[in-house]
Design a protein around this motif. Structure first.
Motif, PDB file in Angstrom:
ATOM      1  N   GLN A  54      -8.939 -20.480  -5.143  1.00 21.91           N
ATOM      2  CA  GLN A  54     -10.434 -20.305  -5.611  1.00 21.91           C
ATOM      3  C   GLN A  54      -9.920 -22.245  -5.744  1.00 21.91           C
ATOM      4  OE1 GLN A  54      -9.822 -18.524  -9.668  1.00 21.91           O
ATOM      5  NE2 GLN A  54     -10.777 -16.870  -8.459  1.00 21.91           N
ATOM      6  N   CYS A  55     -11.534 -22.307  -5.564  1.00 19.12           N
ATOM      7  CA  CYS A  55     -11.588 -23.149  -5.580  1.00 19.12           C
ATOM      8  C   CYS A  55     -12.599 -24.026  -6.998  1.00 19.12           C
ATOM      9  CB  CYS A  55     -12.406 -24.061  -4.912  1.00 19.12           C
ATOM     10  SG  CYS A  55     -14.433 -23.436  -4.222  1.00 19.12           S
ATOM     11  N   THR A  56     -12.898 -24.703  -7.188  1.00 18.37           N
ATOM     12  CA  THR A  56     -13.600 -24.949  -8.448  1.00 18.37           C
ATOM     13  C   THR A  56     -15.539 -23.567  -8.616  1.00 18.37           C
ATOM     14  OG1 THR A  56     -14.958 -26.870  -7.803  1.00 18.37           O
ATOM     15  CG2 THR A  56     -13.091 -27.573  -9.112  1.00 18.37           C
ATOM     16  N   TYR A  84     -11.514 -16.680  -3.292  1.00 12.26           N
ATOM     17  CA  TYR A  84     -10.543 -17.365  -2.725  1.00 12.26           C
ATOM     18  C   TYR A  84     -10.911 -17.615  -0.482  1.00 12.26           C
ATOM     19  CZ  TYR A  84      -7.971 -14.971  -6.700  1.00 12.26           C
ATOM     20  OH  TYR A  84      -7.803 -14.730  -8.005  1.00 12.26           O
ATOM     21  N   HIS A  85     -10.684 -19.267  -1.256  1.00  8.88           N
ATOM     22  CA  HIS A  85     -11.047 -19.769   0.272  1.00  8.88           C
ATOM     23  C   HIS A  85      -9.772 -19.206   1.441  1.00  8.88           C
ATOM     24  CE1 HIS A  85     -14.441 -22.084   0.709  1.00  8.88           C
ATOM     25  NE2 HIS A  85     -13.983 -22.803  -1.295  1.00  8.88           N
ATOM     26  N   ILE A  86      -9.994 -18.710   2.584  1.00  6.67           N
ATOM     27  CA  ILE A  86      -8.311 -18.429   3.485  1.00  6.67           C
ATOM     28  C   ILE A  86      -7.309 -20.159   4.138  1.00  6.67           C
ATOM     29  CG2 ILE A  86      -7.560 -17.321   5.905  1.00  6.67           C
ATOM     30  CD1 ILE A  86      -9.958 -15.022   4.052  1.00  6.67           C
ATOM     31  N   GLU A 132     -20.888 -17.072   1.642  1.00  5.99           N
ATOM     32  CA  GLU A 132     -20.022 -18.831   1.697  1.00  5.99           C
ATOM     33  C   GLU A 132     -19.837 -19.230   0.109  1.00  5.99           C
ATOM     34  OE1 GLU A 132     -22.254 -21.813   4.483  1.00  5.99           O
ATOM     35  OE2 GLU A 132     -21.958 -19.324   6.170  1.00  5.99           O
ATOM     36  N   CYS A 133     -19.298 -20.111   0.347  1.00  3.33           N
ATOM     37  CA  CYS A 133     -19.015 -20.955  -0.819  1.00  3.33           C
ATOM     38  C   CYS A 133     -19.679 -22.316  -1.085  1.00  3.33           C
ATOM     39  CB  CYS A 133     -17.753 -21.349  -1.218  1.00  3.33           C
ATOM     40  SG  CYS A 133     -16.454 -21.946  -2.610  1.00  3.33           S
ATOM     41  N   SER A 134     -20.348 -22.098  -2.297  1.00  2.00           N
ATOM     42  CA  SER A 134     -21.342 -22.872  -2.654  1.00  2.00           C
ATOM     43  C   SER A 134     -20.580 -24.656  -3.215  1.00  2.00           C
ATOM     44  CB  SER A 134     -21.842 -23.174  -3.816  1.00  2.00           C
ATOM     45  OG  SER A 134     -21.278 -22.282  -4.779  1.00  2.00           O
ATOM     46  N   CYS A 135     -19.353 -24.706  -2.308  1.00  3.80           N
ATOM     47  CA  CYS A 135     -18.776 -26.624  -2.612  1.00  3.80           C
ATOM     48  C   CYS A 135     -18.966 -27.242  -1.733  1.00  3.80           C
ATOM     49  CB  CYS A 135     -17.199 -26.077  -3.562  1.00  3.80           C
ATOM     50  SG  CYS A 135     -16.019 -25.159  -1.600  1.00  3.80           S
ATOM     51  N   GLY A 136     -19.059 -26.043  -0.020  1.00  4.53           N
ATOM     52  CA  GLY A 136     -19.420 -26.583   1.422  1.00  4.53           C
ATOM     53  C   GLY A 136     -18.608 -26.673   2.046  1.00  4.53           C
ATOM     54  N   ARG A 137     -17.467 -26.065   1.380  1.00  3.51           N
ATOM     55  CA  ARG A 137     -16.069 -25.509   2.904  1.00  3.51           C
ATOM     56  C   ARG A 137     -16.333 -24.506   3.081  1.00  3.51           C
ATOM     57  NH1 ARG A 137     -13.900 -27.339  -2.303  1.00  3.51           N
ATOM     58  NH2 ARG A 137     -12.576 -29.224  -2.237  1.00  3.51           N
ATOM     59  N   LYS A 138     -16.080 -24.552   4.136  1.00  3.90           N
ATOM     60  CA  LYS A 138     -16.679 -23.298   5.107  1.00  3.90           C
ATOM     61  C   LYS A 138     -15.557 -22.287   5.262  1.00  3.90           C
ATOM     62  CE  LYS A 138     -20.589 -25.195   6.539  1.00  3.90           C
ATOM     63  NZ  LYS A 138     -21.198 -25.281   5.443  1.00  3.90           N
TER      64      LYS A 138
HETATM   65 ZN   LIG Z   1     -15.448 -23.576  -2.390  1.00  6.66          ZN
END
Ligand SMILES: [Zn+2]
Length: 440
Positions: free
Chosen positions: A253-255, A260-262, A314-320
């Motif tokens: 998990q990011c913030t 969960y980012h793979i 897609e995550c709003s943190c910007g990580r793809k």
């Molecule tokens: Zn994220």
């Protein structure tokens, strides 16, 4: 040593960049690395050479993440039946780091990693933690197995960069609490079951001196109510990481906590049905992973033993890096000793992993029958063993490692041909018959 530290930082920097790559660039990277590991495995790892030939496959038939489905699913029992067939001929196992897993079913297995894979794992761990806000000089306290103590490099220890300060998972929760209080962590990290016990202890004893910026848990599935307990008690966010010994971190998990980012730059994570075919995004499937970098012991299409779902979001943190959720996995009960200590299931399984004769165990299961009575089923491998001697040595070892004074508890060891299934049909490693919530 210095080179190692610098390399770990280099990989961390690289991984942090890759996390923002667009989908096509990431898939191209995966495909290129997949072709390389498949060719390497075919040339150097007996199992893959055999399985490719049996299936009429050539390594050049595997060009991308679609072609990978031509390779049969690899189950833990296949590795356990002939572990030496999974080691690359290019490495001497004495020079490799050996990790022991008890997995979800109490079935021991050894995983070998080469030094590059070891560095990459550390860098991936740091990427997950820094994505939650961990900073270079943060005091990072980790509740872990003494096996993992002292794996940091000398330079890291001198500079105190990203070095976890270990607290033993075997210590009682009050000892852990007072040590953690003294260490005053910015980041509190560890096995989820240990963190839940710690949070409950902190709550019951009204301690408000442990004040991390956030808490990170992993290696075990943790339910929503336990996550809430941790967040309420410490009054900070809890970030979960999904990991196993075979691959280290798989997703985290990011913030933003959308999912969960793979770690798709190091692993190919698939979700498959009972026939081994990939399910659609959003549908539940068995989690199957391919390691893209561990040349010492390549694992291709390995079934981890958990169920999960790949997310559309897609995550709003910007990580793809794509997102997933784990929905069903390993879950065990905590145990209680007559001296009032509660011990996490992970502490017990880690203790058993460290037993010197663990290599003759094929499988085990621990059941707490009464406050002072533990029944341990052990299925032995097909090797000559003096059972009485082994049993006595095992009991002595458990008493010593778990700091149990004489006759405080009784461990009954029973050697069996098969570990009995519980009512759910699910094999569990650690079961408490004291609590109602024991998964039956
Ligand atoms: Zn994220």
């Amino acid at each position: 040593m210095i080179t190692n530290s610098l390399q770990a930082f280099y990989y961390l920097h690289k991984f942090n960049n890759i996390a923002y790559w667009n989908k096509d660039k990431l898939i191209n990277f995966q495909n290129k690395q997949l072709r390389s590991i498949v060719k390497y495995a075919y040339d150097n790892v007996p199992y893959y050479h055999k399985i490719f030939r049996q299936n009429g496959l050539n390594p050049y038939d595997i060009r991308d993440t679609q072609d990978i489905n031509k390779i049969p699913i690899l189950r833990k029992d296949i590795i356990r039946a002939e572990p030496e067939a999974f080691l690359s001929r290019q490495f001497d196992s004495n020079n490799l780091r050996c990790l022991s897993t008890s997995g979800s079913t109490g079935k021991p297995m050894l995983i070998y990693i080469n030094s590059k894979e070891d560095l990459l794992r550390k860098a991936r761990h740091l990427r997950a933690n820094t994505s939650c806000g961990q900073k270079l000089l943060d005091r990072w306290v980790l509740i872990t197995s003494p096996n993992h103590f002292g794996t940091s490099t000398k330079l890291q220890r001198i500079l105190r960069f990203y070095v976890p300060i270990p607290v033993s998972v075997f210590s009682s929760v009050d000892e852990q609490a007072s040590k953690i209080e003294r260490l005053n962590p910015d980041v509190l990290d560890g096995y989820s079951s240990s963190l839940v016990l710690l949070a409950k202890y902190v709550q019951e004893n009204d301690l408000n001196t442990i004040r991390p910026k956030f808490v990170i848990g992993g290696a075990e599935l943790v339910d929503e109510s336990s996550k809430r307990v941790i967040e309420d008690v410490f009054n900070v966010p809890f970030f979960d990481q999904y990991a196993c010994v075979e691959f280290d971190r798989i997703s985290w998990q990011c913030t933003e906590k959308v999912g969960y980012h793979i770690d798709s730059d190091s692993l190919i994570v698939q979700f498959v049905d009972a026939e081994g075919n990939e399910v659609a995004k959003g549908e539940k499937g068995e989690i199957v992973c391919t390691s893209l970098f561990n040349n010492a012991m390549p694992l291709i299409r390995y079934a981890v033993g958990d169920m999960g779902v790949e997310s559309y979001e897609e995550c709003s943190c910007g990580r793809k890096l794509p997102l997933m959720k784990v929905i069903e996995g390993r879950s065990d009960s905590s145990l209680v000793f007559p001296d009032g200590r509660t011990i996490s299931p992970r502490a017990l399984t880690v203790a058993i992993n460290m037993f010197s004769d663990y290599n003759v165990f094929d499988q085990f299961q621990i059941i707490q029958k009464k406050i002072d009575l533990f029944h341990i089923f052990v299925k032995l491998k097909d090797v000559p063993v003096k059972k009485q001697f082994l049993s006595r040595k095992f009991v002595e070892y458990l008493n010593r490692t778990l700091n149990l004074s004489n006759n405080l508890v009784t461990f009954e060891i029973e050697f069996v041909d098969e570990i009995p299934l519980r009512n759910t049909g699910k094999l569990m490693m650690v079961i408490s018959e004291l609590s109602k919530n024991n998964g039956d």
